[in-house]
Design a protein around this motif. Structure first.
Motif, PDB file in Angstrom:
ATOM      1  N   THR A  53       7.776  14.347  12.615  1.00  0.00           N
ATOM      2  CA  THR A  53       6.531  13.918  13.271  1.00  0.00           C
ATOM      3  C   THR A  53       6.264  12.440  13.044  1.00  0.00           C
ATOM      4  O   THR A  53       6.249  11.644  13.983  1.00  0.00           O
ATOM      5  CB  THR A  53       5.350  14.746  12.758  1.00  0.00           C
ATOM      6  OG1 THR A  53       5.262  14.631  11.324  1.00  0.00           O
ATOM      7  CG2 THR A  53       5.503  16.206  13.138  1.00  0.00           C
ATOM      8  N   LEU A  57       6.783   9.608  15.766  1.00  0.00           N
ATOM      9  CA  LEU A  57       5.558   8.975  16.253  1.00  0.00           C
ATOM     10  C   LEU A  57       5.605   7.466  16.062  1.00  0.00           C
ATOM     11  O   LEU A  57       5.177   6.693  16.932  1.00  0.00           O
ATOM     12  CB  LEU A  57       4.341   9.565  15.544  1.00  0.00           C
ATOM     13  CG  LEU A  57       3.961  11.002  15.931  1.00  0.00           C
ATOM     14  CD1 LEU A  57       2.818  11.495  15.056  1.00  0.00           C
ATOM     15  CD2 LEU A  57       3.564  11.066  17.408  1.00  0.00           C
ATOM     16  N   ASP A  61       5.471   4.792  19.037  1.00  0.00           N
ATOM     17  CA  ASP A  61       4.439   3.746  19.055  1.00  0.00           C
ATOM     18  C   ASP A  61       5.055   2.355  19.110  1.00  0.00           C
ATOM     19  O   ASP A  61       4.485   1.435  19.733  1.00  0.00           O
ATOM     20  CB  ASP A  61       3.541   3.884  17.826  1.00  0.00           C
ATOM     21  CG  ASP A  61       2.664   5.127  17.889  1.00  0.00           C
ATOM     22  OD1 ASP A  61       2.522   5.696  18.977  1.00  0.00           O
ATOM     23  OD2 ASP A  61       2.150   5.536  16.821  1.00  0.00           O
TER      24      ASP A  61
END
Length: 493
Positions: A53, A57, A61
């Protein structure tokens, strides 16, 4: 009257098992292996969740952040070109707008849409419907002099939309809409995600195998120790684990083997002690039984003989009392049930003991001599000191030569108190000196019984001295006899 044997004294294991075998019931979640496995898997799970995760992520980003710089920059560049060319935009300018956009260096893959101030599309090479890509209010927002950037990740592609107003004389005359669809970066992110999932599956399988192997290895050794403890609890003191390795469990195994060695030695001492104690108690009891039966079964026995037998019974009873008293003293010392230690004057204690034993020495034709120094104080109790002094001097009297002598010296040297008891008896062979403080040990058993000895006196002395933190040593005297030296720390309040 019956005799006492070792079997009468020993308490069987069955009598004490109920109090010993208070074993706790092991539940699944209270097991060490369960706690270890759950803790390990929880840590692995947290790490894998973070990797699957947080890492993804962060990567997503970063790509979006890069797009946030690139796409609006392209939109602003087009808007600046339009601003330099037009004061206002209308449908008549559509062809010119197309030529200007085509001449610009636009990053590959980006799609451009130009609208006028009313939201009418002037340039759209894809021929799309404006409302299918973004709501009309985005156009209105951009015409109100706001820059808009909308990032998305959909169907394995990064979708970036940027809307920038075309400004002329402080007013928005149109909107530049730039749309970027990046499937390369999206594919890379998906591949990375798939790779992380594969790695996660491998880590889980490896973790399960590793934990299983570690738990099997550890619990196998723990169960070996548990089995050994159970064997020792059943009385098998010769059991040895012989644990391999160099970790804490191996050290625990070594400590267990050392403990079983001590237990085996203690058990042997206990058995020998019970056997010797039973024999010592059995002998006077058997003599009393024999003398009593002789009186009861012989109706014609003379009064003088009866009195003689009664005197012998009294002597055996005294001997039995002395033996039991010494056994009780040893039990008290083994249990460390000593009283509170106080300041004891050794000179006073020696003088009192000498007065008590002078009649015994006179009956044997012995001379008691002493040289006692003043201010010899130790931390002890009167009873413990009496045991030490009485047994040493009594032994010196009992095992002395006829017309011999006993010399007692008390002195204080360099903050220590030294008590010396010397005799001119037969002495002890050099090879027997290391064992004379053992319980029931006697150099000459016939002579010891004749003198009334039980083999416990010197053992009591040594245990008492040790309890008081002192030291005792024995040595042969030149010319015959023994010399005992007891050393205590000087005590001054």
């Amino acid at each position: 009257m019956g005799t006492i044997s070792g079997a009468d004294i020993v308490i069987s294991n069955n009598q004490i098992e109920p109090s010993i075998r208070n074993v706790r019931k092991l539940r699944f979640f209270s097991s060490i292996r369960t706690k270890f496995a759950l803790t390990f898997f929880a840590i692995v799970a947290v790490v894998l969740v973070l990797i699957n995760t947080f890492f993804l992520l962060v990567t997503r980003d970063m790509i979006i952040s890069f797009k946030e710089e690139l796409v609006p920059l392209q939109a602003a560049h087009i808007g600046n070109q339009m601003e330099e060319t037009f004061n206002s935009l209308s449908e008549e300018d559509a062809e010119t707008v197309g030529l200007i956009v085509s001449a610009l260096d636009i990053a590959g893959g980006m799609q451009i849409v130009i609208t006028d101030s009313d939201g009418v599309i002037l340039y759209d090479p894809e021929g799309r419907s404006l409302h299918e890509d973004f709501p009309a209010y985005h156009i209105e927002t951009a015409l109100n002099m706001y820059d808009i950037f909308i990032p998305r990740f959909h169907d394995g592609a990064f979708l970036s939309s940027a809307l920038v107003p075309i400004v002329s004389r402080g007013e928005a005359i149109g909107v530049v809409y730039v749309f970027d669809k990046d499937t390369n970066q999206g594919s890379m992110l998906i591949e990375m995600q798939d790779m992380i999932r594969i790695i996660s599956i491998i880590v889980v399988i490896f973790s399960i195998a590793t934990v299983t192997l570690i738990l099997w290895s550890v619990m196998r050794r723990v169960n070996k120790i548990m089995s050994a403890i159970e064997s020792v609890r059943e009385g098998e003191y010769s059991y040895l684990i012989a644990m391999k390795g160099s970790d804490e469990l191996a050290q625990l195994g070594d400590e267990f083997d050392s403990l079983t060695g001590k237990l085996r030695e203690t058990d042997e001492i206990r058995r020998r002690f019970v056997s010797d104690a039973s024999h010592e108690l059995k002998t006077p009891l058997a003599s009393i039984r024999l003398l009593a039966d002789s009186i009861l079964q012989n109706k014609d026995i003379k009064r003088e003989t009866i009195m003689e037998f009664i005197g012998d019974i009294g002597m055996e009873a005294d001997r039995l009392e002395r033996t039991t008293g010494k056994l009780m003293s040893l039990t008290r010392l083994d249990s460390q049930l000593s009283d509170e230690l106080v300041r004891v004057d050794m000179k006073y204690a020696v003088e009192a003991t000498l007065r008590m034993l002078r009649p015994l020495a006179s009956n044997r034709g012995l001379i008691l001599r002493s040289a006692l120094a003043e201010s010899c104080y130790i931390k002890a109790t009167d009873d413990l000191v009496h045991h030490v002094i009485f047994n040493l001097i009594e032994n010196a009297i009992k095992y002395n030569q006829p017309d011999g002598s006993v010399y007692v010296r008390l002195e204080s040297i360099d903050k220590i108190v030294v008590l010396t008891v010397k005799d001119r008896g037969v002495g002890v062979p050099e090879e027997d000196i290391p064992y004379i403080f053992d319980r029931f040990y006697r150099v000459d058993k016939a002579r010891s019984r004749e003198a009334g000895g039980s083999g416990l006196g010197l053992s009591i002395v040594k245990d008492t001295v040790n309890e008081l933190g002192g030291k005792i040593k024995a040595e042969r005297r030149t010319g015959g006899g023994m010399s005992f030296h007891v050393i205590f720390d000087q005590y001054n309040e």
